[in-house]
Enzyme design. Structure first.
Site, short mmCIF file in Angstrom:
data_model
loop_
_atom_site.label_atom_id
_atom_site.label_comp_id
_atom_site.label_asym_id
_atom_site.label_seq_id
_atom_site.Cartn_x
_atom_site.Cartn_y
_atom_site.Cartn_z
N ILE A 18 -26.15 -1.92 -70.57
CA ILE A 18 -27.30 -2.82 -70.48
C ILE A 18 -28.23 -2.40 -69.33
O ILE A 18 -29.46 -2.43 -69.47
CB ILE A 18 -26.82 -4.28 -70.27
N ASP A 37 -26.14 2.31 -58.25
CA ASP A 37 -24.90 2.37 -59.03
C ASP A 37 -23.87 3.17 -58.25
O ASP A 37 -24.22 4.04 -57.44
CB ASP A 37 -25.19 3.04 -60.40
N VAL A 54 -21.96 -2.57 -54.94
CA VAL A 54 -22.45 -3.93 -54.66
C VAL A 54 -21.40 -4.78 -53.93
O VAL A 54 -21.73 -5.85 -53.42
CB VAL A 54 -22.92 -4.66 -55.95
N ASN A 80 -27.39 -6.50 -62.33
CA ASN A 80 -26.69 -6.28 -63.61
C ASN A 80 -25.26 -5.77 -63.43
O ASN A 80 -24.44 -5.97 -64.32
CB ASN A 80 -27.52 -5.31 -64.45
N SER A 132 -23.69 -14.13 -68.89
CA SER A 132 -22.89 -13.88 -70.11
C SER A 132 -22.71 -15.18 -70.88
O SER A 132 -22.73 -16.26 -70.29
CB SER A 132 -21.51 -13.34 -69.73
N TYR A 145 -13.21 -13.84 -65.53
CA TYR A 145 -14.54 -13.33 -65.88
C TYR A 145 -15.50 -14.49 -66.15
O TYR A 145 -16.63 -14.50 -65.66
CB TYR A 145 -14.44 -12.42 -67.11
N THR A 177 -21.50 -10.39 -77.23
CA THR A 177 -20.82 -9.09 -77.09
C THR A 177 -21.80 -7.98 -77.40
O THR A 177 -22.40 -7.94 -78.48
CB THR A 177 -19.60 -9.01 -78.04
N VAL A 178 -21.97 -7.08 -76.44
CA VAL A 178 -23.00 -6.04 -76.51
C VAL A 178 -22.32 -4.69 -76.72
O VAL A 178 -21.31 -4.38 -76.07
CB VAL A 178 -23.84 -6.03 -75.23
N THR A 180 -21.82 -1.60 -75.73
CA THR A 180 -22.01 -0.71 -74.58
C THR A 180 -20.71 0.07 -74.35
O THR A 180 -19.67 -0.25 -74.94
CB THR A 180 -22.31 -1.52 -73.30
P1 NAD Z 1 -21.04 -0.79 -68.41
O1 NAD Z 1 -19.61 -0.66 -67.99
O2 NAD Z 1 -21.54 0.01 -69.58
O3 NAD Z 1 -22.00 -0.51 -67.16
C1 NAD Z 1 -21.72 -1.10 -65.92
C2 NAD Z 1 -22.41 -0.29 -64.83
O4 NAD Z 1 -22.14 -0.94 -63.57
C3 NAD Z 1 -21.85 1.15 -64.70
O5 NAD Z 1 -22.92 2.06 -64.58
C4 NAD Z 1 -21.01 1.09 -63.44
O6 NAD Z 1 -20.94 2.35 -62.76
C5 NAD Z 1 -21.75 0.03 -62.63
N1 NAD Z 1 -20.91 -0.60 -61.61
C6 NAD Z 1 -19.65 -1.09 -61.75
N2 NAD Z 1 -19.20 -1.57 -60.58
C7 NAD Z 1 -20.20 -1.39 -59.68
C8 NAD Z 1 -20.32 -1.68 -58.30
N3 NAD Z 1 -19.31 -2.21 -57.59
N4 NAD Z 1 -21.50 -1.38 -57.68
C9 NAD Z 1 -22.51 -0.80 -58.37
N5 NAD Z 1 -22.44 -0.47 -59.67
C10 NAD Z 1 -21.28 -0.77 -60.32
O7 NAD Z 1 -21.22 -2.37 -68.67
P2 NAD Z 1 -22.27 -3.24 -69.53
O8 NAD Z 1 -21.58 -3.65 -70.78
O9 NAD Z 1 -23.58 -2.56 -69.59
O10 NAD Z 1 -22.34 -4.54 -68.60
C11 NAD Z 1 -23.37 -4.74 -67.65
C12 NAD Z 1 -23.43 -6.20 -67.29
O11 NAD Z 1 -23.55 -6.97 -68.49
C13 NAD Z 1 -22.21 -6.76 -66.56
O12 NAD Z 1 -22.63 -7.66 -65.55
C14 NAD Z 1 -21.47 -7.52 -67.65
O13 NAD Z 1 -20.69 -8.59 -67.13
C15 NAD Z 1 -22.63 -8.03 -68.48
N6 NAD Z 1 -22.29 -8.37 -69.87
C16 NAD Z 1 -21.79 -7.44 -70.71
C17 NAD Z 1 -21.50 -7.81 -72.02
C18 NAD Z 1 -20.95 -6.82 -73.02
O14 NAD Z 1 -20.46 -7.28 -74.08
N7 NAD Z 1 -21.01 -5.52 -72.77
C19 NAD Z 1 -21.69 -9.13 -72.44
C20 NAD Z 1 -22.21 -10.07 -71.53
C21 NAD Z 1 -22.51 -9.67 -70.23
#
Ligand code: NAD
Length: 248
Positions: A18, A37, A54, A80, A132, A145, A177-178, A180
């Protein structure tokens, strides 16, 4: 397009999923974008990657200041970065609760605090948090979570109130649910990944996973001056999962 021409944005967790889709959309709208990141080497031109954990205050302050210098200020913060946690309250220990909250909740507060003085100087300042559906619906095996994302929803509203007089809007998106790399990793751990994907598709009224680009479009809208009267709220991007009850 080009609604964000001349503006600057930072996106945490922007190297994947995302966050990456959001960084690309913001760039497409004309913004200069810094990706914060733990994996900054994955970031491609014209976006700039900055190492940032972060969960580490010093790392956050250094990355935010470096990004502000390189971009020429910060108008938009997209909080994010986040991690998952699977299990009920019986399954996860105190250290895991502390770790997930540190990244998913305190991480957003840290990045926002470090960016505030830059945002106060912007004419169109906005913060968008990736929350989320886990904040608003009870999902099995997601106690920690969900609690962390519930806190993100509350943090979003509280920050919106605190900073409205600074001219800073604060909103969040609630994805279902995305599709990714995160979800691909989860599917990879399932006994039957194809059956698990079918079940996740079926959980959403639209019958399919949300795309990262669909979430990114909502984030970009909330970040843009077009959403100038929108603050302290959330947009669900969940294929109807939160609000609809269909007969199958
Ligand atoms: P992803 O795992 O594809 O990407 C996450 C990114 O965050 C990665 O580039 C990772 O290196 C970075 N990251 C992780 N820990 C970190 C830290 N401590 N400091 C800096 N960067 C860090 O995940 P995604 O599916 O794109 O999820 C992104 C956001 O979306 C999250 O907050 C997740 O909770 C939320 N989300 C995801 C979904 C889903 O279904 N994928 C649904 C709802 C919400």
């Amino acid at each position: 397009m080009g609604n964000l021409a001349g503006m600057t944005a930072i996106v945490t967790g922007g190297a994947s999923g995302i966050g990456l889709a959001t960084a690309e959309r913001l760039t497409g709208e004309g913004a200069r974008v810094g990706v914060l990141d733990v994996n900054p080497d994955a970031v491609k031109d014209p976006m700039t990657g900055f190492y940032c954990d972060v969960a580490d205050g010093a790392s956050v302050r250094t990355a935010v200041d470096r990004a502000a210098d390189a971009l020429g200020g910060i108008d938009i913060v997209v909080n994010n970065a986040g991690i998952g946690a699977i299990g009920s309250v019986e399954d996860l220990d105190d250290d895991e609760w502390a770790r997930v909250f540190d990244i998913n909740v305190t991480g957003m507060a840290r990045v926002s605090a470090a960016a505030l003085n830059h945002l106060r100087r912007s004419e169109h300042a906005a913060v968008v948090n990736t929350c989320s559906i886990a904040a608003t619906a009870g999902l099995p095996q997601r106690a920690l979570y969900s609690a962390s994302k519930g806190a993100v929803l509350s943090l979003t509203r509280a920050m919106a109130a605190d900073h409205i007089n600074d001219g800073i809007r604060v909103n969040c998106v609630n994805p279902g649910t995305v599709d990714t790399p995160w979800v691909s990793r989860l599917l990879g751990q399932a006994d039957d990944p194809a059956a698990e994907r079918t079940a996740l598709n079926a959980r959403q009224p639209t019958g399919r996973l949300v795309s990262a680009e669909e979430v990114a479009d909502a984030i970009v809208y909330l970040a843009s001056p077009a959403a100038g009267s929108t603050t302290g709220t959330s947009i669900a991007v969940d294929g109807g999962m939160q609000e609809l009850r269909l007969r199958r």
